[in-house]
Design a protein around this motif. Structure first.
Motif, PDB file in Angstrom:
ATOM      1  N   CYS A 140       6.238   2.669  -1.379  1.00 42.05           N
ATOM      2  CA  CYS A 140       5.007   3.255  -0.847  1.00 42.05           C
ATOM      3  C   CYS A 140       4.851   2.810   0.600  1.00 42.05           C
ATOM      4  CB  CYS A 140       3.786   2.780  -1.637  1.00 42.05           C
ATOM      5  SG  CYS A 140       3.867   3.007  -3.423  1.00 42.05           S
ATOM      6  N   LEU A 181       1.435   6.382  -8.408  1.00 38.76           N
ATOM      7  CA  LEU A 181       1.936   5.681  -7.225  1.00 38.76           C
ATOM      8  C   LEU A 181       1.256   6.200  -5.954  1.00 38.76           C
ATOM      9  CD1 LEU A 181       5.745   5.476  -8.114  1.00 38.76           C
ATOM     10  CD2 LEU A 181       3.995   3.702  -8.374  1.00 38.76           C
ATOM     11  N   VAL A 184      -2.077   4.589  -5.885  1.00 39.28           N
ATOM     12  CA  VAL A 184      -1.920   3.210  -5.421  1.00 39.28           C
ATOM     13  C   VAL A 184      -1.846   3.167  -3.894  1.00 39.28           C
ATOM     14  CG1 VAL A 184      -0.268   1.288  -5.291  1.00 39.28           C
ATOM     15  CG2 VAL A 184      -0.889   2.265  -7.507  1.00 39.28           C
ATOM     16  N   THR A 185      -1.149   4.127  -3.304  1.00 39.84           N
ATOM     17  CA  THR A 185      -1.013   4.180  -1.853  1.00 39.84           C
ATOM     18  C   THR A 185      -2.370   4.323  -1.171  1.00 39.84           C
ATOM     19  OG1 THR A 185       1.184   5.170  -2.049  1.00 39.84           O
ATOM     20  CG2 THR A 185       0.062   5.432   0.053  1.00 39.84           C
ATOM     21  N   ILE A 188      -4.226   0.989  -1.461  1.00 43.59           N
ATOM     22  CA  ILE A 188      -3.730  -0.020  -0.515  1.00 43.59           C
ATOM     23  C   ILE A 188      -4.186   0.300   0.900  1.00 43.59           C
ATOM     24  CG2 ILE A 188      -1.655  -1.042   0.494  1.00 43.59           C
ATOM     25  CD1 ILE A 188      -0.272  -0.785  -2.173  1.00 43.59           C
ATOM     26  N   LEU A 237      -6.448   2.577 -12.804  1.00 41.88           N
ATOM     27  CA  LEU A 237      -6.448   2.407 -11.349  1.00 41.88           C
ATOM     28  C   LEU A 237      -7.819   2.758 -10.766  1.00 41.88           C
ATOM     29  CD1 LEU A 237      -2.939   3.933 -10.564  1.00 41.88           C
ATOM     30  CD2 LEU A 237      -3.597   1.535 -10.272  1.00 41.88           C
ATOM     31  N   ILE A 314      -2.027  -4.965  -8.857  1.00 45.67           N
ATOM     32  CA  ILE A 314      -1.653  -3.553  -8.943  1.00 45.67           C
ATOM     33  C   ILE A 314      -0.472  -3.356  -9.899  1.00 45.67           C
ATOM     34  CG2 ILE A 314      -0.651  -1.627  -7.638  1.00 45.67           C
ATOM     35  CD1 ILE A 314      -2.361  -2.533  -5.263  1.00 45.67           C
ATOM     36  N   TYR A 315       0.527  -4.210  -9.812  1.00 45.84           N
ATOM     37  CA  TYR A 315       1.688  -4.088 -10.692  1.00 45.84           C
ATOM     38  C   TYR A 315       1.303  -4.309 -12.147  1.00 45.84           C
ATOM     39  CZ  TYR A 315       4.756  -4.154  -6.580  1.00 45.84           C
ATOM     40  OH  TYR A 315       5.389  -3.849  -5.401  1.00 45.84           O
ATOM     41  N   LEU A 318      -0.218  -1.109 -13.349  1.00 44.49           N
ATOM     42  CA  LEU A 318       0.808  -0.081 -13.520  1.00 44.49           C
ATOM     43  C   LEU A 318       1.610  -0.288 -14.800  1.00 44.49           C
ATOM     44  CD1 LEU A 318       2.216   0.275  -9.875  1.00 44.49           C
ATOM     45  CD2 LEU A 318       0.863   1.965 -11.135  1.00 44.49           C
ATOM     46  N   SER A 323      -6.943  -2.114 -16.716  1.00 47.10           N
ATOM     47  CA  SER A 323      -7.485  -2.700 -15.494  1.00 47.10           C
ATOM     48  C   SER A 323      -8.087  -4.053 -15.813  1.00 47.10           C
ATOM     49  CB  SER A 323      -8.550  -1.782 -14.896  1.00 47.10           C
ATOM     50  OG  SER A 323      -9.593  -1.581 -15.835  1.00 47.10           O
TER      51      SER A 323
END
Length: 342
Positions: A140, A181, A184-185, A188, A237, A314-315, A318, A323
């Motif tokens: 990412c 993913l 997630v980007t 971040i 997420l 985060i990992y 995933l 959460s």
């Protein structure tokens, strides 16, 4: 349940984070109503008569007479009331039970959960920055020219092994989708912005700024601006994002960008390490190559490094599709999210 969700939805107009937690409630209500419909269609003569009346007066007609229109409207209203006022009971799913318990605690007088959002996060505003981001199945990356940062992460093999590179589908419930993913980007990019503005005095005149994240993934776009409906991982997420948003002075919006116009972020996400060994747990990168290739865009930007605590969190989401408790997420300080390199 519908009454509870209706009241929470009203609260969500002031506390925007609430929408991200209501997904399980909406889904269970929809499932219950569908079950009510099937049950009534099988066992209720009155309901079947109403449905037959609706179909008879609508089927194959381009224009409906005034009398038929009134009859259809009445039948629709009666049928809807039978579905929504059914006395049937359904088991509450664990995820929904967890949400209800959270709202029960959050609505207590001694709760410190904020049930309001700054007006500056609700009305349309000019963003302080427009972060771009992209993800592939191995990494990412993102950047923001206004705030002068860029970042890149290569996904570990425990994540890559659960993507479409190695799994054909999600039949076993292990797949980490590209949609997740991409989400997630965006998260971040939000964390990078929050950590940077919190350590700077450049935005003191704007206590509640907002950013506009650019993504070329429509699912991630929907999950940011509204909520995730169908993906368990997307919901997990979403709850992670809620924990970050609750006490944050930074608001977030998102908009779609064409993949062809997202070239720099795409290049960041696909950047390879110096080693060809994919199993290397500590890859090294020659980031000067990236800065040379995208000099026009990244000139003056500094590398932002997400913290090991944030990446680990985060990992975990995933790989487990769960959460962490919102209390733990709210304990994150902007300085815990990451830092700019010197």
């Amino acid at each position: 349940m519908q009454v509870l969700v209706g009241k929470l939805a009203r609260l969500a107009k002031g506390a925007r984070w609430v929408f991200h937690i209501l997904s399980h409630s909406y889904d269970q209500i929809a499932l219950a109503l569908a079950s009510n419909y099937r049950m009534l269609h099988r066992h209720s003569t009155q309901f079947k008569t109403l449905i037959s009346c609706i179909k008879k007066n609508q089927m194959g007609r381009t224009k409906v007479s005034q009398e038929s229109g009134r009859l259809v409207a009445f039948a629709l209203k009666q049928a809807s009331q039978l579905v929504h006022r059914s006395k049937s009971k359904y088991e509450i799913l664990d995820l929904l039970r967890e949400d209800i318990e959270f709202f029960r605690r959050a609505l207590q007088k001694d709760s410190d959960v904020p049930w309001a959002s700054p007006l500056a996060h609700v009305i349309p505003r000019t963003p302080i920055g427009i972060p771009f981001g992209d993800a592939c199945l191995t990494g990412c990356g993102g950047y923001c020219t206004e705030l002068k940062f860029w970042w890149h992460i290569t996904l570990p093999q425990e994540i890559v092994q659960r993507t479409l590179i190695h799994l054909a589908d999600d039949s076993a419930g292990d797949l980490i989708s590209i949609n997740a993913l991409e989400f997630v980007t965006v998260i971040i990019n939000y964390c990078a912005t929050l950590s940077i503005i919190s350590g700077s005095d450049l935005f003191e005149d704007d206590p509640f700024p907002v950013i506009l994240c650019k993504t070329d993934n429509t699912s991630a776009l929907s999950w940011i601006n509204h909520r995730c409906k169908g993906s368990l991982l997307g919901r997990a997420l979403g709850r992670l994002l809620v924990g970050l948003l609750m006490d944050s002075p930074l608001g977030i919006n998102a908009t779609w960008i064409n993949t062809h116009d997202n070239e720099v972020a795409d290049g960041l996400s696909r950047f390879k390490s110096n080693s060809d060994n994919v199993s290397n747990d500590h890859p090294t990168f020659d980031y000067s190559l990236l800065q040379q290739k995208y000099e026009k865009t990244l000139s003056g930007c500094r590398l932002w490094l997400p913290s090991s605590r944030l990446i680990s969190l985060i990992y975990t989401v995933l790989t487990t599709r769960q959460s962490p408790p919102l209390k733990e997420l709210r304990n994150f300080k902007p300085s815990d999210l990451g830092k700019l390199t010197t």
